[in-house]
Scaffold this active site. Structure first.
Site, mmCIF file in Angstrom:
data_model
loop_
_atom_site.group_PDB
_atom_site.id
_atom_site.type_symbol
_atom_site.label_atom_id
_atom_site.label_comp_id
_atom_site.label_asym_id
_atom_site.label_seq_id
_atom_site.Cartn_x
_atom_site.Cartn_y
_atom_site.Cartn_z
ATOM 1 N N GLY A 60 0.829 -1.195 0.000
ATOM 2 C CA GLY A 60 0.000 0.000 0.000
ATOM 3 C C GLY A 60 0.863 1.244 0.000
ATOM 4 N N GLN A 65 2.538 10.175 1.879
ATOM 5 C CA GLN A 65 3.890 9.635 1.667
ATOM 6 C C GLN A 65 4.574 10.213 0.430
ATOM 7 O OE1 GLN A 65 2.502 5.337 2.426
ATOM 8 N NE2 GLN A 65 4.588 5.375 3.218
ATOM 9 N N CYS A 110 7.537 0.369 6.680
ATOM 10 C CA CYS A 110 6.890 1.497 6.010
ATOM 11 C C CYS A 110 7.864 2.063 4.990
ATOM 12 C CB CYS A 110 6.523 2.554 7.045
ATOM 13 S SG CYS A 110 5.684 3.981 6.365
ATOM 14 N N LEU A 111 7.323 2.437 3.839
ATOM 15 C CA LEU A 111 8.156 3.022 2.780
ATOM 16 C C LEU A 111 8.763 4.348 3.221
ATOM 17 C CD1 LEU A 111 5.726 2.380 -0.201
ATOM 18 C CD2 LEU A 111 7.920 1.232 0.182
ATOM 19 N N HIS A 153 -3.005 0.477 8.453
ATOM 20 C CA HIS A 153 -1.698 1.138 8.308
ATOM 21 C C HIS A 153 -1.841 2.383 7.410
ATOM 22 C CE1 HIS A 153 2.859 0.904 7.707
ATOM 23 N NE2 HIS A 153 2.476 1.773 6.776
ATOM 24 N N GLU A 154 -2.570 2.228 6.291
ATOM 25 C CA GLU A 154 -2.732 3.358 5.349
ATOM 26 C C GLU A 154 -3.631 4.446 5.928
ATOM 27 O OE1 GLU A 154 -0.589 3.308 3.210
ATOM 28 O OE2 GLU A 154 -0.191 1.152 3.217
ATOM 29 N N HIS A 157 -1.815 6.751 8.082
ATOM 30 C CA HIS A 157 -1.030 7.786 7.376
ATOM 31 C C HIS A 157 -1.861 9.037 7.112
ATOM 32 C CE1 HIS A 157 2.875 6.018 6.742
ATOM 33 N NE2 HIS A 157 2.416 4.959 6.100
HETATM 34 C C1 SB7 Z 1 3.221 -3.805 6.810
HETATM 35 C C2 SB7 Z 1 3.489 -2.920 5.801
HETATM 36 C C3 SB7 Z 1 2.449 -2.231 5.187
HETATM 37 C C4 SB7 Z 1 1.174 -2.436 5.617
HETATM 38 C C5 SB7 Z 1 0.917 -3.314 6.625
HETATM 39 C C6 SB7 Z 1 1.940 -4.002 7.219
HETATM 40 C C7 SB7 Z 1 2.676 -1.244 4.055
HETATM 41 C C8 SB7 Z 1 4.061 -0.786 3.865
HETATM 42 C C9 SB7 Z 1 4.160 0.295 2.861
HETATM 43 N N1 SB7 Z 1 3.759 1.536 3.387
HETATM 44 O O1 SB7 Z 1 4.615 2.309 3.988
HETATM 45 C C10 SB7 Z 1 2.497 2.023 3.145
HETATM 46 O O2 SB7 Z 1 2.140 3.078 3.922
HETATM 47 NI NI NI Z 2 3.523 3.221 5.604
#
Ligand code: SB7
Ligand code: NI
Length: 188
Positions: A60, A65, A110-111, A153-154, A157
């Site tokens: 996601g 971001q 997270c990215l 998680h999204e 953000h």
């Molecule tokens: C672990 C990673 C994510 C979601 C749920 C569990 C997404 C990682 C990428 N992102 O940073 C999106 O916001």
């Molecule tokens: Ni993230």
């Protein structure tokens, strides 16, 4: 197209803001952004695109971001991930949730975070969500497992919340009451 250089990192103020509601019909700019967010997550799960553009895999990505404080995110699970969910969510909401919690046994990443932060991130095990698509049509769905975790998680953000805010600072791996552990074998 969105590349790693476009993704803002931990410490950037946009990641700590409450993102703004989006109005319909979408502006050309908002539509392009939503489509590019989806394009990123799809490409980031494609071996060739990862190599070519040096992408970090993610299921996601949310508008803040890429430094846009608007309530838009995209989630996509590759066909062979065992999940099936591919959504653009605009003005998303959780309308109800289980009492039971869930967490990823391997923790979250997270990215926008360039370091490994160990610990359990408590989430709701099951959620019922509402959001609008690109046309402004509202949809409602129930999510569990990894898709439910990714949605939370999204959504965080969009509210200026980072995954590590939820980790117990005294004991990152302290047992979480009434929670199921979820293991995943795909990246992020
Ligand atoms: C672990 C990673 C994510 C979601 C749920 C569990 C997404 C990682 C990428 N992102 O940073 C999106 O916001
Ligand atoms: Ni993230």
């Amino acid at each position: 197209m969105i590349l790693m250089k476009d993704i803002v990192r931990e410490g950037h103020p946009t990641l700590r803001q409450r993102a703004e509601e989006v109005k319909f019909p979408l502006s050309a700019e908002d539509k392009k952004l939503a489509e590019e967010l989806m394009e990123y997550v799809v490409n980031s799960q494609d071996e060739e695109m990862i190599e070519k553009y040096d992408l970090r895999p993610g299921v996601g990505i949310a508008a803040p971001q890429v430094n846009v404080a608007k309530r838009i995110f995209a989630i996509h699970f590759d066909e062979d991930s065992g999940e099936n969910l591919s959504i653009i969510a605009i003005n998303p909401k959780i309308v109800s949730h289980s009492v039971e919690k869930a967490y990823l046994a391997s923790g979250e990443g997270c990215l926008s975070v360039d370091r490994f932060i160990p610990g359990y991130v408590p989430r709701y095990a099951r959620i019922t969500v509402k959001a609008s698509d690109l046309e402004g049509k509202e949809y409602k769905m129930r999510l569990k497992g990894l898709p439910a975790i990714a949605f939370q998680h999204e959504l965080d953000h969009l509210n200026g919340v980072m995954f590590f805010d939820h980790i117990n600072p005294d004991n990152p791996f302290a047992e979480i009451e009434n929670a199921i552990a979820i293991s995943r074998d795909i990246e992020e």
